[in-house]
Motif scaffolding. Structure first.
Motif, PDB file in Angstrom:
ATOM      1  N   GLN A  39       0.843  -1.185   0.000  1.00  0.00           N
ATOM      2  CA  GLN A  39       0.000   0.000   0.000  1.00  0.00           C
ATOM      3  C   GLN A  39       0.881   1.239   0.000  1.00  0.00           C
ATOM      4  N   ALA A  40       0.794   1.992  -1.076  1.00  0.00           N
ATOM      5  CA  ALA A  40       1.530   3.240  -1.199  1.00  0.00           C
ATOM      6  C   ALA A  40       0.697   4.365  -0.597  1.00  0.00           C
ATOM      7  N   PRO A  41       1.344   5.457  -0.202  1.00  0.00           N
ATOM      8  CA  PRO A  41       0.604   6.579   0.388  1.00  0.00           C
ATOM      9  C   PRO A  41      -0.499   7.082  -0.540  1.00  0.00           C
ATOM     10  N   GLY A  42      -1.693   7.204  -0.001  1.00  0.00           N
ATOM     11  CA  GLY A  42      -2.815   7.719  -0.765  1.00  0.00           C
ATOM     12  C   GLY A  42      -3.429   6.749  -1.745  1.00  0.00           C
ATOM     13  N   LYS A  43      -2.969   5.507  -1.723  1.00  0.00           N
ATOM     14  CA  LYS A  43      -3.484   4.507  -2.659  1.00  0.00           C
ATOM     15  C   LYS A  43      -4.065   3.321  -1.917  1.00  0.00           C
ATOM     16  N   GLU A  44      -4.847   2.546  -2.635  1.00  0.00           N
ATOM     17  CA  GLU A  44      -5.408   1.342  -2.049  1.00  0.00           C
ATOM     18  C   GLU A  44      -4.361   0.236  -1.987  1.00  0.00           C
ATOM     19  N   ARG A  45      -4.581  -0.676  -1.069  1.00  0.00           N
ATOM     20  CA  ARG A  45      -3.690  -1.821  -0.973  1.00  0.00           C
ATOM     21  C   ARG A  45      -3.832  -2.678  -2.229  1.00  0.00           C
ATOM     22  N   GLU A  46      -2.705  -3.120  -2.772  1.00  0.00           N
ATOM     23  CA  GLU A  46      -2.741  -3.894  -4.000  1.00  0.00           C
ATOM     24  C   GLU A  46      -1.956  -5.193  -3.867  1.00  0.00           C
ATOM     25  N   PHE A  47      -2.390  -6.156  -4.642  1.00  0.00           N
ATOM     26  CA  PHE A  47      -1.770  -7.477  -4.664  1.00  0.00           C
ATOM     27  C   PHE A  47      -0.386  -7.397  -5.302  1.00  0.00           C
ATOM     28  N   VAL A  48       0.553  -8.178  -4.756  1.00  0.00           N
ATOM     29  CA  VAL A  48       1.912  -8.239  -5.299  1.00  0.00           C
ATOM     30  C   VAL A  48       2.247  -9.645  -5.794  1.00  0.00           C
ATOM     31  N   ALA A  49       2.107 -10.634  -4.900  1.00  0.00           N
ATOM     32  CA  ALA A  49       2.506 -11.990  -5.268  1.00  0.00           C
ATOM     33  C   ALA A  49       1.804 -13.000  -4.376  1.00  0.00           C
ATOM     34  N   ARG A  50       1.780 -14.240  -4.843  1.00  0.00           N
ATOM     35  CA  ARG A  50       1.063 -15.311  -4.142  1.00  0.00           C
ATOM     36  C   ARG A  50       1.809 -16.615  -4.362  1.00  0.00           C
ATOM     37  N   ILE A  51       1.818 -17.485  -3.339  1.00  0.00           N
ATOM     38  CA  ILE A  51       2.501 -18.773  -3.452  1.00  0.00           C
ATOM     39  C   ILE A  51       1.641 -19.852  -2.829  1.00  0.00           C
ATOM     40  N   SER A  52       1.593 -21.006  -3.470  1.00  0.00           N
ATOM     41  CA  SER A  52       0.768 -22.107  -2.985  1.00  0.00           C
ATOM     42  C   SER A  52       1.356 -22.703  -1.720  1.00  0.00           C
ATOM     43  N   TRP A  53       0.588 -23.582  -1.076  1.00  0.00           N
ATOM     44  CA  TRP A  53       1.027 -24.167   0.189  1.00  0.00           C
ATOM     45  C   TRP A  53       2.334 -24.939   0.042  1.00  0.00           C
ATOM     46  N   SER A  54       2.535 -25.556  -1.106  1.00  0.00           N
ATOM     47  CA  SER A  54       3.739 -26.356  -1.324  1.00  0.00           C
ATOM     48  C   SER A  54       4.901 -25.534  -1.863  1.00  0.00           C
TER      49      SER A  54
END
Length: 126
Positions: A39-54
């Motif tokens: 989340q940058a100043p004045g902006k909404e929180r945004e997705f960056v990365a995701r990893i599976s359980w394994s």
């Protein structure tokens, strides 16, 4: 219940690298998909990365693809975000999040994640 604590943030110059780490408590960490948001100043929180359980599947936002790498170590209950070729627009508070769903998919909305850390500040100076 999972508690998440981020670390590794700081000040870095444009083009530099930084490694964020998220330490998780709880015996169910290895069953959760994990993600990073920012989340940058004045902006909404945004997705960056995701990893599976394994750790076998990953997914990245287009803005960081090829520059950031997400990884996890289930033995240590940690998930990391290696960031390279950093840009001023990468400046933000970075959050670690846990998704209890067993479906990996493209889950990029905050509401799809169940647990959150407090965040760590990353500042990229030009």
């Amino acid at each position: 219940q999972v508690q998440l604590v981020e670390s590794g943030g700081g000040l870095v110059q444009v083009g530099g690298s930084l490694r964020l780490s998220c330490a998780a408590s709880g015996r169910t960490f290895s069953s959760y998909t994990m993600g990073w948001f920012r989340q940058a100043p004045g902006k909404e929180r945004e997705f960056v990365a995701r990893i599976s359980w394994s750790g076998g599947r990953t997914y990245y936002a287009d803005s960081v693809k090829g520059r950031f790498t997400i990884s996890r170590d289930n033995a240590k209950n940690t998930v990391d975000l290696q960031m390279s070729s950093l840009k001023p627009e990468d400046t933000a508070v970075y959050y670690c999040a846990a998704d209890k769903s067993s479906w990996f998919g493209v889950r990029v909305r905050q509401s799809e994640y169940d647990y959150w850390g407090q965040g760590t500040q990353v500042t990229v100076s030009s």
